[in-house]
Design a protein around this motif. Sequence first.
Motif, PDB file in Angstrom:
ATOM      1  N   GLN A 163       0.566  -1.622  -0.102  1.00 42.17           N
ATOM      2  CA  GLN A 163       0.238  -0.490  -0.162  1.00 42.17           C
ATOM      3  C   GLN A 163       0.884   1.632  -0.317  1.00 42.17           C
ATOM      4  O   GLN A 163       0.966   2.282  -0.606  1.00 42.17           O
ATOM      5  CB  GLN A 163      -0.670  -0.094   1.229  1.00 42.17           C
ATOM      6  CG  GLN A 163      -2.160  -0.934   1.325  1.00 42.17           C
ATOM      7  CD  GLN A 163      -3.017  -1.150   2.492  1.00 42.17           C
ATOM      8  OE1 GLN A 163      -2.564  -0.845   2.918  1.00 42.17           O
ATOM      9  NE2 GLN A 163      -4.029  -1.120   1.846  1.00 42.17           N
ATOM     10  N   SER A 164       2.054   1.287   0.449  1.00 40.75           N
ATOM     11  CA  SER A 164       2.940   2.601   0.758  1.00 40.75           C
ATOM     12  C   SER A 164       3.456   2.426  -0.496  1.00 40.75           C
ATOM     13  O   SER A 164       3.883   3.644  -1.195  1.00 40.75           O
ATOM     14  CB  SER A 164       3.697   2.823   1.944  1.00 40.75           C
ATOM     15  OG  SER A 164       4.367   1.451   1.676  1.00 40.75           O
ATOM     16  N   ALA A 165       4.167   1.548  -1.394  1.00 41.36           N
ATOM     17  CA  ALA A 165       4.292   2.060  -2.660  1.00 41.36           C
ATOM     18  C   ALA A 165       3.503   1.942  -3.592  1.00 41.36           C
ATOM     19  O   ALA A 165       3.589   1.965  -5.071  1.00 41.36           O
ATOM     20  CB  ALA A 165       5.133   0.671  -3.077  1.00 41.36           C
ATOM     21  N   GLY A 166       2.188   2.334  -3.083  1.00 43.01           N
ATOM     22  CA  GLY A 166       1.520   2.739  -4.118  1.00 43.01           C
ATOM     23  C   GLY A 166       0.528   2.029  -4.962  1.00 43.01           C
ATOM     24  O   GLY A 166      -0.790   1.632  -5.700  1.00 43.01           O
ATOM     25  N   LEU A 167      -0.046   0.282  -4.355  1.00 44.26           N
ATOM     26  CA  LEU A 167      -0.434  -1.009  -5.354  1.00 44.26           C
ATOM     27  C   LEU A 167      -1.216  -0.662  -4.084  1.00 44.26           C
ATOM     28  O   LEU A 167      -1.948  -0.387  -3.449  1.00 44.26           O
ATOM     29  CB  LEU A 167       0.324  -2.555  -5.332  1.00 44.26           C
ATOM     30  CG  LEU A 167       2.359  -1.877  -5.743  1.00 44.26           C
ATOM     31  CD1 LEU A 167       3.176  -3.220  -5.577  1.00 44.26           C
ATOM     32  CD2 LEU A 167       1.462  -2.453  -6.996  1.00 44.26           C
ATOM     33  N   ARG A 168      -1.970  -1.917  -5.006  1.00 46.77           N
ATOM     34  CA  ARG A 168      -3.547  -2.803  -3.764  1.00 46.77           C
ATOM     35  C   ARG A 168      -4.021  -3.956  -3.609  1.00 46.77           C
ATOM     36  O   ARG A 168      -3.577  -4.771  -4.397  1.00 46.77           O
ATOM     37  CB  ARG A 168      -4.277  -2.236  -5.378  1.00 46.77           C
ATOM     38  CG  ARG A 168      -5.181  -0.347  -5.681  1.00 46.77           C
ATOM     39  CD  ARG A 168      -5.909  -0.264  -7.024  1.00 46.77           C
ATOM     40  NE  ARG A 168      -5.385  -1.087  -7.898  1.00 46.77           N
ATOM     41  CZ  ARG A 168      -5.940  -1.500  -8.608  1.00 46.77           C
ATOM     42  NH1 ARG A 168      -7.588  -2.028  -8.836  1.00 46.77           N
ATOM     43  NH2 ARG A 168      -5.487  -2.220  -9.476  1.00 46.77           N
ATOM     44  N   PRO A 169      -3.667  -4.332  -2.277  1.00 47.49           N
ATOM     45  CA  PRO A 169      -3.475  -5.581  -2.182  1.00 47.49           C
ATOM     46  C   PRO A 169      -4.577  -5.986  -2.055  1.00 47.49           C
ATOM     47  O   PRO A 169      -5.760  -5.437  -1.954  1.00 47.49           O
ATOM     48  CB  PRO A 169      -2.968  -5.441  -0.729  1.00 47.49           C
ATOM     49  CG  PRO A 169      -2.100  -3.934  -0.438  1.00 47.49           C
ATOM     50  CD  PRO A 169      -2.690  -3.195  -0.902  1.00 47.49           C
ATOM     51  N   GLN A 170      -4.672  -7.190  -2.997  1.00 45.91           N
ATOM     52  CA  GLN A 170      -5.720  -8.453  -3.495  1.00 45.91           C
ATOM     53  C   GLN A 170      -5.996  -9.331  -2.266  1.00 45.91           C
ATOM     54  O   GLN A 170      -6.925  -9.902  -1.415  1.00 45.91           O
ATOM     55  CB  GLN A 170      -6.028  -8.321  -4.661  1.00 45.91           C
ATOM     56  CG  GLN A 170      -5.885  -7.079  -5.374  1.00 45.91           C
ATOM     57  CD  GLN A 170      -6.746  -7.588  -6.786  1.00 45.91           C
ATOM     58  OE1 GLN A 170      -6.619  -8.859  -7.504  1.00 45.91           O
ATOM     59  NE2 GLN A 170      -8.237  -6.753  -7.366  1.00 45.91           N
ATOM     60  N   ARG A 171      -4.953 -10.341  -1.979  1.00 44.78           N
ATOM     61  CA  ARG A 171      -5.292 -11.621  -1.494  1.00 44.78           C
ATOM     62  C   ARG A 171      -3.516 -12.022  -1.144  1.00 44.78           C
ATOM     63  O   ARG A 171      -2.764 -11.665  -1.080  1.00 44.78           O
ATOM     64  CB  ARG A 171      -4.966 -12.333  -2.285  1.00 44.78           C
ATOM     65  CG  ARG A 171      -5.227 -14.359  -2.295  1.00 44.78           C
ATOM     66  CD  ARG A 171      -5.504 -15.250  -3.036  1.00 44.78           C
ATOM     67  NE  ARG A 171      -5.455 -16.582  -3.048  1.00 44.78           N
ATOM     68  CZ  ARG A 171      -5.071 -17.236  -3.870  1.00 44.78           C
ATOM     69  NH1 ARG A 171      -4.980 -17.285  -4.822  1.00 44.78           N
ATOM     70  NH2 ARG A 171      -4.743 -19.029  -3.292  1.00 44.78           N
ATOM     71  N   VAL A 172      -3.487 -12.834   0.726  1.00 44.47           N
ATOM     72  CA  VAL A 172      -2.848 -12.822   1.355  1.00 44.47           C
ATOM     73  C   VAL A 172      -2.986 -14.512   1.159  1.00 44.47           C
ATOM     74  O   VAL A 172      -4.051 -14.836   2.017  1.00 44.47           O
ATOM     75  CB  VAL A 172      -2.568 -12.157   2.743  1.00 44.47           C
ATOM     76  CG1 VAL A 172      -1.474 -13.240   3.636  1.00 44.47           C
ATOM     77  CG2 VAL A 172      -1.889 -10.505   2.316  1.00 44.47           C
ATOM     78  N   ALA A 173      -2.205 -15.262   0.710  1.00 43.58           N
ATOM     79  CA  ALA A 173      -1.873 -16.722   0.927  1.00 43.58           C
ATOM     80  C   ALA A 173      -1.017 -16.996   1.267  1.00 43.58           C
ATOM     81  O   ALA A 173       0.507 -16.842   1.646  1.00 43.58           O
ATOM     82  CB  ALA A 173      -2.605 -17.686  -0.085  1.00 43.58           C
ATOM     83  N   GLU A 174      -1.308 -18.501   2.493  1.00 37.02           N
ATOM     84  CA  GLU A 174       0.510 -19.363   2.640  1.00 37.02           C
ATOM     85  C   GLU A 174       0.526 -20.211   2.074  1.00 37.02           C
ATOM     86  O   GLU A 174       0.016 -21.493   1.558  1.00 37.02           O
ATOM     87  CB  GLU A 174       0.007 -19.309   4.335  1.00 37.02           C
ATOM     88  CG  GLU A 174       0.604 -18.128   5.375  1.00 37.02           C
ATOM     89  CD  GLU A 174       0.504 -17.828   6.179  1.00 37.02           C
ATOM     90  OE1 GLU A 174       0.209 -19.283   7.501  1.00 37.02           O
ATOM     91  OE2 GLU A 174       1.406 -17.328   7.401  1.00 37.02           O
ATOM     92  N   VAL A 175       1.510 -21.111   1.898  1.00 36.36           N
ATOM     93  CA  VAL A 175       2.285 -22.531   1.068  1.00 36.36           C
ATOM     94  C   VAL A 175       2.603 -23.407   1.564  1.00 36.36           C
ATOM     95  O   VAL A 175       4.626 -22.712   2.356  1.00 36.36           O
ATOM     96  CB  VAL A 175       3.097 -22.126  -0.371  1.00 36.36           C
ATOM     97  CG1 VAL A 175       2.753 -23.358  -0.970  1.00 36.36           C
ATOM     98  CG2 VAL A 175       2.326 -20.938  -0.733  1.00 36.36           C
ATOM     99  N   PRO A 176       2.725 -24.389   2.277  1.00 30.49           N
ATOM    100  CA  PRO A 176       3.756 -25.212   2.900  1.00 30.49           C
ATOM    101  C   PRO A 176       4.442 -25.722   1.890  1.00 30.49           C
ATOM    102  O   PRO A 176       4.224 -25.892   1.134  1.00 30.49           O
ATOM    103  CB  PRO A 176       3.045 -26.742   3.296  1.00 30.49           C
ATOM    104  CG  PRO A 176       1.613 -26.288   3.853  1.00 30.49           C
ATOM    105  CD  PRO A 176       0.948 -25.120   2.056  1.00 30.49           C
TER     106      PRO A 176
END
Length: 260
Positions: free
Chosen positions: A183-196
Amino acid sequence: MGSAAVQGRLWGAAARDWARLAEPSATPFYDAVFDAIGVGPGVALLDAGCGAGYALTLAGARGATVTGLDASAGLLEVARERLGDAELHEGDLEELPFADASFDAVTAFNSVQFAADPGAAVRELGRVARPGAPVAIVTWGSPERCESRVIIAAIAGLLPPPPAGAGGPFALSEPGRLEELAQSAGLRPQRVAEVPTPFSYPDLETAIRTQLSAGPARRAIECAGESATREALGAAFAASRQSDGRYRQDNVFRFLIARA
């Protein structure tokens, strides 16, 4: 000053070991990210911090047109062997040598946390992405869910104390940190996920040799010597030995998908 001068030298010191022993272990999160951002035929992809090009080979096999940038000339030499005519550049994450809005998708696998200025690096990722294009950033998950934290701690114990505010492998692992950075870099976060993403080795020597190919371990060798670094790694791996003699550490990696 960008990150290439220091990181390129460290990560290129054992480039072929890194390419052969370490990079394939990251396949679970490479594939998860490529699925999430729709890498396939006709997609112009930039991998920023491409290492020896293993992720780009997977993207190319999906039909994407691939471009890579890395700080390490040694790793890029291997990438050129793997990728043939693909466009590959040596340079800084903080100063990408590409025009604005050049790519349909941009990835940064475990590279942003090593940038001298992560915020500047993420701004550059967004700058070279076309409007609305996905930008994916991958980092370690929370330390308590990553058994390889013992290896990172063992290496850190051989290094001088870092400057105040300096990053490290877990610099972006706190929940919400990736979203805040984007967000501070001007992007629009959409999704966060985790991967084993388990790291598995057939024997202790392979486990140690794999770790010795990574930039932080090369720095430890410079500071404490290879013998001390090997000894510290051997002790750190002791609890990871399996009944069949293999060594395994279970880890979780976190990725953010944002839009330019």
